[in-house]
Structures are given as C-alpha cells and as structure tokens.
Motif scaffolding. Structure first.
Motif, mmCIF file in Angstrom:
data_model
loop_
_atom_site.group_PDB
_atom_site.id
_atom_site.type_symbol
_atom_site.label_atom_id
_atom_site.label_comp_id
_atom_site.label_asym_id
_atom_site.label_seq_id
_atom_site.Cartn_x
_atom_site.Cartn_y
_atom_site.Cartn_z
ATOM 1 N N UNK A 158 0.813 -1.204 0.000
ATOM 2 C CA UNK A 158 0.000 0.000 0.000
ATOM 3 C C UNK A 158 0.846 1.254 0.000
ATOM 4 N N UNK A 159 0.183 2.400 0.189
ATOM 5 C CA UNK A 159 0.888 3.678 0.096
ATOM 6 C C UNK A 159 1.968 3.822 1.157
ATOM 7 N N UNK A 160 1.744 3.321 2.367
ATOM 8 C CA UNK A 160 2.766 3.406 3.397
ATOM 9 C C UNK A 160 4.005 2.609 3.032
ATOM 10 N N UNK A 161 3.817 1.428 2.449
ATOM 11 C CA UNK A 161 4.936 0.601 2.014
ATOM 12 C C UNK A 161 5.675 1.251 0.858
ATOM 13 N N UNK A 162 4.917 1.808 -0.087
ATOM 14 C CA UNK A 162 5.530 2.500 -1.230
ATOM 15 C C UNK A 162 6.317 3.713 -0.751
ATOM 16 N N UNK A 163 5.815 4.401 0.287
ATOM 17 C CA UNK A 163 6.522 5.541 0.856
ATOM 18 C C UNK A 163 7.926 5.134 1.306
ATOM 19 N N UNK A 164 8.031 4.019 2.022
ATOM 20 C CA UNK A 164 9.339 3.547 2.493
ATOM 21 C C UNK A 164 10.261 3.236 1.323
ATOM 22 N N UNK A 165 9.722 2.593 0.290
ATOM 23 C CA UNK A 165 10.532 2.251 -0.875
ATOM 24 C C UNK A 165 10.976 3.496 -1.638
ATOM 25 N N UNK A 166 10.105 4.507 -1.706
ATOM 26 C CA UNK A 166 10.451 5.730 -2.440
ATOM 27 C C UNK A 166 11.642 6.436 -1.805
ATOM 28 N N UNK A 167 11.668 6.504 -0.469
ATOM 29 C CA UNK A 167 12.786 7.149 0.216
ATOM 30 C C UNK A 167 14.094 6.421 -0.077
ATOM 31 N N UNK A 168 14.063 5.090 -0.076
ATOM 32 C CA UNK A 168 15.257 4.304 -0.360
ATOM 33 C C UNK A 168 15.675 4.464 -1.818
ATOM 34 N N UNK A 169 14.715 4.410 -2.752
ATOM 35 C CA UNK A 169 15.032 4.546 -4.174
ATOM 36 C C UNK A 169 15.631 5.909 -4.484
ATOM 37 N N UNK A 170 15.089 6.963 -3.860
ATOM 38 C CA UNK A 170 15.624 8.305 -4.093
ATOM 39 C C UNK A 170 17.037 8.432 -3.541
ATOM 40 N N UNK A 171 17.289 7.847 -2.371
ATOM 41 C CA UNK A 171 18.620 7.925 -1.769
ATOM 42 C C UNK A 171 19.653 7.165 -2.596
ATOM 43 N N UNK A 172 19.278 6.025 -3.150
ATOM 44 C CA UNK A 172 20.204 5.209 -3.941
ATOM 45 C C UNK A 172 20.183 5.574 -5.427
ATOM 46 N N UNK A 173 19.292 6.478 -5.810
ATOM 47 C CA UNK A 173 19.171 6.926 -7.207
ATOM 48 C C UNK A 173 18.923 5.752 -8.160
ATOM 49 N N UNK A 174 17.971 4.894 -7.771
ATOM 50 C CA UNK A 174 17.552 3.809 -8.651
ATOM 51 C C UNK A 174 16.074 4.008 -8.977
ATOM 52 N N UNK A 175 15.637 3.626 -10.176
ATOM 53 C CA UNK A 175 14.215 3.767 -10.512
ATOM 54 C C UNK A 175 13.362 2.806 -9.690
ATOM 55 N N UNK A 176 12.120 3.219 -9.471
ATOM 56 C CA UNK A 176 11.180 2.466 -8.640
ATOM 57 C C UNK A 176 10.052 1.909 -9.504
ATOM 58 N N UNK A 177 9.726 0.628 -9.312
ATOM 59 C CA UNK A 177 8.577 -0.006 -9.971
ATOM 60 C C UNK A 177 7.529 -0.297 -8.905
ATOM 61 N N UNK A 178 6.353 0.303 -9.022
ATOM 62 C CA UNK A 178 5.313 0.206 -7.999
ATOM 63 C C UNK A 178 4.227 -0.760 -8.460
ATOM 64 N N UNK A 179 4.041 -1.836 -7.701
ATOM 65 C CA UNK A 179 2.973 -2.800 -7.973
ATOM 66 C C UNK A 179 1.883 -2.581 -6.919
ATOM 67 N N UNK A 180 0.710 -2.051 -7.314
ATOM 68 C CA UNK A 180 -0.324 -1.735 -6.315
ATOM 69 C C UNK A 180 -0.818 -2.993 -5.607
ATOM 70 N N UNK A 181 -0.616 -3.032 -4.288
ATOM 71 C CA UNK A 181 -1.037 -4.203 -3.520
ATOM 72 C C UNK A 181 -1.673 -3.841 -2.202
#
Length: 528
Positions: free
Chosen positions: A295-318
């Motif tokens: 969900x959005x809370x989980x995606x939030x955690x992944x977004x912070x990590x992806x931005x810090x590591x400068x890797x693209x993010x693939x979001x699968x709505x779950x």
C-alpha cells in the motif's frame, strides 16, 4: 328528415373513428378488410402493427432453454437487485480499482435511468400492457406489473448499468452485456412489454449512462498527468529487478504471485513489516531497479530508499487504496510490466517534512501523497485500531463517525498566524476534482504543495464536509486552500499526531514541510 339522417351519419362516422383509435372494432366496419387490432393511420399504425406482430411471434415460438431461465431472470431484476448484486461481486472479486469504478458507475447510471423513467417516461406515455392471451401460462410472471408499459424500466436499468460499466471497463462491460440483453428480452418473452417498450427503455438507459459521463468523466477522459520523462533501463521479463513485498499489505501476497508469473526473471522477496527497511536497502544495492508491492505506506518507504540510492522504482499496487500508483495511471501488474519492458519512466516530486518520525536527530520524513494534522491522523489511528477486529472498510466508517464528533480543534501557528484547526492537509502536488468525483493529481512534478486548512469552530462535521466539497484555491470562513512551496507549522503540543501516506507519527513543537522536485524516477506506462 334529410338533415336528421345526415347528422346521424356524421355522428356514426365520428363514433367509428373513435373506436378505431382505441383498437375496438366498429359494427359498421367490414370484417374482411379490417386489421385484427385497428389503430390510427400513419406511423403510429405501422408501429403498433409491427409491435403486435413481433410480440405474437415471440409468444407463439418455442425457445429451447428459455423457459426456466428468462422469467426468473426478469424477476431477479426487480428494483435493480440483480444489478446491485452484480456490482457488489465486481467490487469484491474484481481485484482492481478499475473494477470498483466500473461497478460504481454502473449503479449510479442505473439510478439516473430509473429516476428519469419513473418521473418522466412512465407519465408521458400511458400505454397499457399487452394482453396475455397469446403468452403461454408457464412464461407469465407470478406478479404482473401495474405501471404503464412504455418505456420498459427493466430494459432501461439493464442498459444503463451495462453501459456505465463498459464506459469504465470494456472487459467487465463485455461480461455484463449478455446479462443485460437477456433481461431486456425477458420482458417481451414474459409478455409484460411490447418490443418497442424495451427498445425505448434501452435507449433511455444508454443515454442516462452517457449523460452521467458528461457530468462525471470516466478515468479515460481525464487528461494525462504531467509526466516529465526520465531515463530508466528496460528490464524485459524483470531481468535486474528486485521486488520487495510487504506480506501484511492489503492484497500484496496475491499480487506477488502475479508478479512472479508476469516477470519470471525478477527476484521477489516477501517480508514482514519489521524487516521491510532492511530488505529495501539490500534490494536497492543489488538490482538495477527497485520494485515494491504494497500500500501507500509501504511505497513511501521504498520511495525514500530509491531516491537515496538513485535507482528507478517499480510500484505494484497491492494495498487498499494505492493513491500514488493510480495517479500515475498504474492499476494492474500488466501496466508495470509494459513500462518495464519498454523502459518507460517519469520523474515525480517527493514531499519532505522535518523533523522526521525519528525526531530532530533522525532523517527527514517523506510523503508521496499527503501530510496532514488534525482530524485525519485521528481517523487513521482509530481505523488501524479496529481494522484487525472488524475489517478495513467497516473500521474506516467507524473512524469517520468518531472523528466527525470532534472534541476540540488543534491549536497551531500556521505561516506565522496562530489559529484553531480541525484539519491541515498538505498535498504533494495539486489535487483537482471533476464534478463531484474524488480528487486526483494531474501533475506529480509541479513543485508545489496543495495546502488546505479547515478552521476551528462548532460543527466540525459540517466544516469538514464544506471543505471536501470546495475546490482548490478557495477561501471561506471555514476553509482555505492555497498553493505554496514551503509550509511552517509552529506552536504544536509535543506528541501531536500527524499522518503521512497513511502512516501515523508524533510531532515536535515545530514542523517544516517542503518538496524535493523531481527527486524520484518511477516506471509507468506512457499515454497512447
């Protein structure tokens, strides 16, 4: 004597014409030349005769398999019960936001059509029901309708529901259409309507669905979000992608199985919420792209990590709501797979608040959708308390009722001015609405914060409702909405709850909210 005879002849001609108008055979008419059911000349005569001919043809023909099905189907559609059941099944079993939108649009289209039929249609043309002499007794309904015949309300409801569903989802529309056709046909088969009644009702139902679309556009009609294109590697089959799945997010586990089937070359890691941060850091360092399912809370955690590591993010709505994914046009696993195969990606803004959830010495907090103080954090906290016991949606309703009672507003200093607030909402990008439809963002990289405040006072429920109805960039005695690049909130009571992307934390005395423009690269399908 001659005058009297002429008068009688004239009155007899008038009487005969009136009898013909009502379909009654006159004693003076010739049995050999008169139609079986006379009617006025012109178009009405032709229509009535054609109607009667088709009606009698249907009544006199044997339809294999229809006997035990169509009468029951016709009864099941009384008062729209069949369509309400179909909508509930689509919403629960559809497994996607598109299915839920299709179900909702179908029901609302049905309601519009029913209102038009019952308030205008039935009263405008008072046509009597067909005579049932030619209809076999086994086909007839147990309870015959008592309203007028033209137009068919059942046909209107069936056509409106099917059309409304199809306007949001062609797949579900194709599934519902045969059922709608069967209900419409059953009205002639059971003898309660003439064919033209059914055709007219279906036309009105289709018109009602399109009229509703003119007021509340479908998802496909809305303009594509602002999407600055970004460079991202193409990963056909998921090669080089590591997907982290939060096992306790909504439908994440079921979605994970779809990801494995659709992306056989991707690595899929399922973990508990307590292990999420560590698994995200590990995945971001291993793959060419980071995938997240939750969900959005989980995606939030992944977004912070992806931005810090400068890797693209693939979001699968779950998750349950998946606001961020849906605002990007991502609704299914197939949407993400297509973007991965083509390397289609966009840049989006990342909202930031300081201090973060870990306090002044910790890292800043980030949000993809919204940050809020006041009523909404209380709603989230109450919903999370009851959800494990009674389920997500009932818990949400209970939480909303609790929040609308409102004990006292929040006291805070906003942009240098102290005031009581029932709600402070800060959106990552401007949330727009079309008609009464819920808001969504057309541009996720506009560099702006959508700031909305509901002022304190009596009747918090009415104030919150007024704010929900009002659009962006408005001001009133109870509600204000502006666009800013930075927001400062001071004078908070330490420990005041706040919410960000569905997560709840507690504040210090002061908060500063701003944005990191285009800080995140996300895979998403490009508009055709």
């Amino acid at each position: 004597m001659t005058t009297v005879s002429v008068g009688r002849a004239a009155r007899e001609r008038v009487r005969c014409f009136g009898a013909a108008e009502k379909g009654i055979r006159s004693p003076m008419s010739s049995p050999s030349n008169a139609p079986s059911v006379p009617s006025p000349t012109g178009f009405r005569t032709w229509l009535h005769r054609g109607d009667l001919a088709v009606f009698r043809s249907v009544a006199g023909r044997h339809w294999p398999g229809a006997g035990p099905v169509l009468p029951r189907l016709s009864r099941s559609a009384d008062h729209g019960l069949l369509w309400f059941g179909a909508a509930a099944g689509m919403a629960v079993l559809g497994g996607s936001a598109r299915a839920r939108r299709a179900a909702l649009r179908g029901v609302v289209s049905l309601a519009v059509a029913s209102a038009a039929i019952n308030t205008v249609g039935k009263g405008a043309v008072r046509r009597e029901r067909p005579v049932l002499d030619a209809v076999p007794v086994i086909r007839r309904l147990t309870r015959q309708p008592f309203t007028t015949s033209f137009p068919s309300g059942h046909a209107a409801s069936a056509a409106a529901f099917a059309t409304g569903v199809a306007l949001e989802s062609k797949g579900w529309g194709a599934a519902v259409a045969p059922l709608a056709l069967a209900v419409a046909a059953s009205r002639v088969y059971t003898g309660v309507h003439y064919p033209s009644d059914v055709v007219a009702g279906a036309a009105l139902g289709i018109g009602a669905a399109f009229a509703l679309r003119g007021v509340v556009p479908t998802r496909g009609q809305l303009p594509a979000p602002g999407r600055p294109p970004a460079h991202a590697p193409a990963l056909p089959g998921g090669r080089g992608l590591v997907v982290v799945v939060n096992q306790e997010s909504g439908s994440a586990t079921a979605t994970a199985s779809l990801v494995r089937d659709s992306l056989p070359l991707a690595e899929v890691v399922e973990c508990a919420p307590g292990e999420l941060s560590a698994e995200l850091e590990k995945a971001a360092g291993q793959g060419r792209a980071l995938g997240i399912c939750g969900g959005d809370g989980t995606v939030n955690s992944a977004a912070a990590v992806a931005a810090a590591h400068r890797v693209p993010l693939a979001v699968f709505p779950g998750g349950t709501l998946n606001h961020f994914a849906y605002d990007l046009g991502i609704e299914t696993v197939d949407d993400v797979c297509a973007a991965l195969a083509a390397g289609d990606a966009v840049r989006v803004d990342l909202g930031r608040f300081r201090p973060g959830p870990d306090g002044p010495t910790g890292a800043p907090g980030y949000f993809l959708n919204a940050f809020s103080l006041g009523a909404y954090p209380e709603l989230v906290r109450t919903r999370e308390h009851w959800a494990p016991r009674i389920g997500g949606w009932p818990a949400g309703v209970l939480a909303a009722l609790h929040v609308l009672r409102g004990d006292r507003p929040l006291e805070a200093e906003l942009q240098g001015e102290r005031r009581p607030l029932w709600l402070l909402f800060v959106g990552n990008g401007l949330f727009r609405r079309v008609g009464p439809a819920p808001g969504r963002r057309h541009n996720l990289a506009d560099g702006l914060l959508d700031v909305r405040a509901v002022h304190g006072g009596r009747t918090p429920g009415l104030r919150l409702l007024a704010a929900a109805v009002a659009g962006p960039l408005t001001r009133s005695p109870v509600h204000a909405a502006v666009r800013l690049r930075r927001v400062r909130i001071a004078g908070l009571t330490p420990g005041t709850p706040y919410a960000y992307d569905g997560e709840v934390a507690h504040s210090q005395r002061e908060l500063v909210i701003d944005k990191l423009p285009e800080a995140l690269t996300v895979y998403c399908p490009m508009p055709v």
